[in-house]
Design a protein around this motif. Structure first.
Motif, PDB file in Angstrom:
ATOM      1  N   TRP A   1      -7.720   1.369   6.842  1.00 19.22           N
ATOM      2  CA  TRP A   1      -6.635   0.835   6.605  1.00 19.22           C
ATOM      3  C   TRP A   1      -6.256  -0.536   7.077  1.00 19.22           C
ATOM      4  O   TRP A   1      -6.251  -0.501   8.493  1.00 19.22           O
ATOM      5  CB  TRP A   1      -5.483   1.746   6.533  1.00 19.22           C
ATOM      6  CG  TRP A   1      -5.611   2.974   5.277  1.00 19.22           C
ATOM      7  CD1 TRP A   1      -6.398   4.040   5.723  1.00 19.22           C
ATOM      8  CD2 TRP A   1      -5.185   3.032   4.269  1.00 19.22           C
ATOM      9  NE1 TRP A   1      -6.266   4.810   4.561  1.00 19.22           N
ATOM     10  CE2 TRP A   1      -5.675   4.319   3.727  1.00 19.22           C
ATOM     11  CE3 TRP A   1      -4.314   2.161   3.291  1.00 19.22           C
ATOM     12  CZ2 TRP A   1      -5.225   4.604   2.432  1.00 19.22           C
ATOM     13  CZ3 TRP A   1      -3.941   2.595   2.207  1.00 19.22           C
ATOM     14  CH2 TRP A   1      -4.522   3.620   1.609  1.00 19.22           C
TER      15      TRP A   1
ATOM     16  N   SER B   1     -14.400   7.395   5.384  1.00 15.34           N
ATOM     17  CA  SER B   1     -12.881   7.285   5.148  1.00 15.34           C
ATOM     18  C   SER B   1     -12.266   7.514   6.283  1.00 15.34           C
ATOM     19  O   SER B   1     -12.690   8.267   7.344  1.00 15.34           O
ATOM     20  CB  SER B   1     -12.641   8.442   3.949  1.00 15.34           C
ATOM     21  OG  SER B   1     -12.929   9.696   4.686  1.00 15.34           O
TER      22      SER B   1
ATOM     23  N   GLN C   1      -8.395   6.209   8.964  1.00 19.22           N
ATOM     24  CA  GLN C   1      -7.570   4.913   9.051  1.00 19.22           C
ATOM     25  C   GLN C   1      -7.918   3.941   9.451  1.00 19.22           C
ATOM     26  O   GLN C   1      -7.289   2.897   9.466  1.00 19.22           O
ATOM     27  CB  GLN C   1      -6.496   5.961  10.156  1.00 19.22           C
ATOM     28  CG  GLN C   1      -7.166   6.026  11.796  1.00 19.22           C
ATOM     29  CD  GLN C   1      -6.424   6.555  12.775  1.00 19.22           C
ATOM     30  OE1 GLN C   1      -5.695   7.756  12.703  1.00 19.22           O
ATOM     31  NE2 GLN C   1      -5.780   5.963  13.900  1.00 19.22           N
TER      32      GLN C   1
ATOM     33  N   TYR D   1      -3.212  -4.311   7.034  1.00 21.34           N
ATOM     34  CA  TYR D   1      -1.858  -5.030   6.335  1.00 21.34           C
ATOM     35  C   TYR D   1      -2.652  -6.283   6.004  1.00 21.34           C
ATOM     36  O   TYR D   1      -3.198  -6.913   6.688  1.00 21.34           O
ATOM     37  CB  TYR D   1      -0.656  -4.810   7.363  1.00 21.34           C
ATOM     38  CG  TYR D   1      -0.058  -3.678   7.448  1.00 21.34           C
ATOM     39  CD1 TYR D   1       0.717  -3.082   6.329  1.00 21.34           C
ATOM     40  CD2 TYR D   1      -0.471  -2.705   8.296  1.00 21.34           C
ATOM     41  CE1 TYR D   1       1.425  -1.913   6.459  1.00 21.34           C
ATOM     42  CE2 TYR D   1       0.044  -1.615   8.517  1.00 21.34           C
ATOM     43  CZ  TYR D   1       1.250  -1.056   7.625  1.00 21.34           C
ATOM     44  OH  TYR D   1       1.849   0.182   7.813  1.00 21.34           O
TER      45      TYR D   1
ATOM     46  N   SER E   1      -6.812  -1.130   1.749  1.00 26.07           N
ATOM     47  CA  SER E   1      -7.487  -0.357   2.337  1.00 26.07           C
ATOM     48  C   SER E   1      -9.126  -0.918   1.910  1.00 26.07           C
ATOM     49  O   SER E   1      -9.193  -1.397   0.858  1.00 26.07           O
ATOM     50  CB  SER E   1      -7.621   1.280   1.908  1.00 26.07           C
ATOM     51  OG  SER E   1      -8.839   2.059   2.161  1.00 26.07           O
TER      52      SER E   1
ATOM     53  N   GLU F   1       0.243  -2.786   2.440  1.00 24.36           N
ATOM     54  CA  GLU F   1      -0.891  -1.854   2.993  1.00 24.36           C
ATOM     55  C   GLU F   1      -1.968  -1.894   2.156  1.00 24.36           C
ATOM     56  O   GLU F   1      -1.834  -1.782   0.872  1.00 24.36           O
ATOM     57  CB  GLU F   1      -0.399  -0.535   3.412  1.00 24.36           C
ATOM     58  CG  GLU F   1      -1.297   0.237   3.991  1.00 24.36           C
ATOM     59  CD  GLU F   1      -0.622   1.717   4.164  1.00 24.36           C
ATOM     60  OE1 GLU F   1      -0.638   2.643   3.450  1.00 24.36           O
ATOM     61  OE2 GLU F   1      -0.264   2.050   5.475  1.00 24.36           O
TER      62      GLU F   1
END
Length: 326
Positions: A207, A202, A204, A209, A225, A223
């Motif tokens: 993530w 997990s 950032q 767009y 993930s 956004e």
């Protein structure tokens, strides 16, 4: 001698079961936290890792927690490993005997890569941003002498690893036992290591767009993930036997089975000459034969260890360690 027959029978049964669990195929690349398979201790790796039946001192935390019962007072151990590809790896453990039958230890391990430059499909030559791969464990163990021959131990461990801005954390347990005899100090050791949860990344870096309707003009990006899969730890089962054919000379044989269905057979030896200990070992695995060598220097309450290990076809790995009776 009659009392030895049951022990010897169980030794061969255990080794046969270990080496018979799936020999002939493997599942490499199906576990996380593979750094847990790197032996951190210079003394043990000088003997090719055939250490589960030898385990003693605070380094038993990494191999077989049942060996902690041999602690007398406070002891500390540390090691530094110059691993392949300029990867550094280290370990530290501190243990103490609570009484004549109970002991505990705590410690940790770390691994860190050299700085690497991030690349993307748009910038294959590098973005200028640097990152590392890293991994750590924090452990605590308790051991108990049940009889004059049998001891058991257990370890609880937190495991973490990460790369750039993404990481995973889980827990693991180790269980171990030792059965000692007086006949040439014959010892049977059994250990189950890295049994526990699964690891899921997990952070950032997962993530991003995206445009849900590329055919529509002026459509705002949303956004989203990535949903990574969880992976099990490299659970390892070892059965080992050690004995002293002569005073100051120890020989150990060990069978190892991992969750990746890989079996190895390790043979190690250690010979003590006054203040010097000489060590050597061989490991037989599906990829071939690997050899190790090492030495230990005793000086008062301190012992310094060195080991070298072949990792074909990549080269040699070097370990330096110390053990100190506080």
């Amino acid at each position: 001698m009659k009392a030895m027959k049951p022990a010897i029978r169980w030794i061969f049964v255990g080794l046969a079961m270990t080496l018979g669990l799936g020999w002939g195929f493997d599942k490499l690349g199906t576990t996380a936290a593979v750094f847990l398979k790197i032996g951190p201790d210079a003394r043990a790796m000088g003997m090719a890792g055939a250490y589960v039946a030898v385990a003693e001192g605070p380094q038993a935390l990494f191999w077989n927690p049942a060996g902690l019962v041999q602690l007398r007072g406070w002891q500390a151990t540390g090691s530094y490993v110059h691993w392949l590809g300029d990867v550094t790896f280290g370990a530290l453990a501190i243990g103490r005997a609570l009484d004549g039958a109970t002991a505990f230890a705590f410690g940790g391990r770390y691994l860190r890569s050299v700085p690497l430059e991030r690349t993307t499909p748009e910038e294959p030559e590098g973005t200028g941003e640097m990152f590392r791969y890293w991994a750590t464990t924090w452990s605590a163990a308790l051991a108990r002498q049940l009889t004059d021959r049998v001891s058991i131990g257990a370890t609880v461990r937190v495991v973490q690893e990460g790369i750039a801005h993404t990481s995973a954390t889980t827990w693991a347990l180790d269980f171990g036992s030792l059965y000692r005899t007086e006949w040439h100090r014959l010892t049977l050791g059994i250990a189950l290591s890295h049994f526990g949860g699964r690891m899921t990344l997990s952070g950032q870096d997962l993530w991003f767009y995206w445009d849900p309707d590329p055919g529509r003009a002026d459509n705002p990006e949303e956004e989203a993930s990535l949903r990574p899969r969880s992976w099990a730890l490299p659970t390892t089962y070892r059965v080992s036997v050690a004995l002293e054919p002569r005073p100051s000379w120890r020989v150990a044989l060990q069978g190892t089975h991992t969750a990746e269905a890989v079996q190895t057979l390790e043979l190690g030896t250690e010979y003590r000459l006054a203040l010097l200990a000489l060590r050597a070992g061989l490991s037989l695995n599906p990829g071939g034969l690997r050899w190790t060598a090492g030495l230990g220097l005793y000086q008062g309450r301190m012992r310094v260890d060195y080991a070298v290990e072949t990792v074909e076809p990549l080269g040699l790995a070097h370990r330096l360690g110390f053990t100190w009776k506080l």
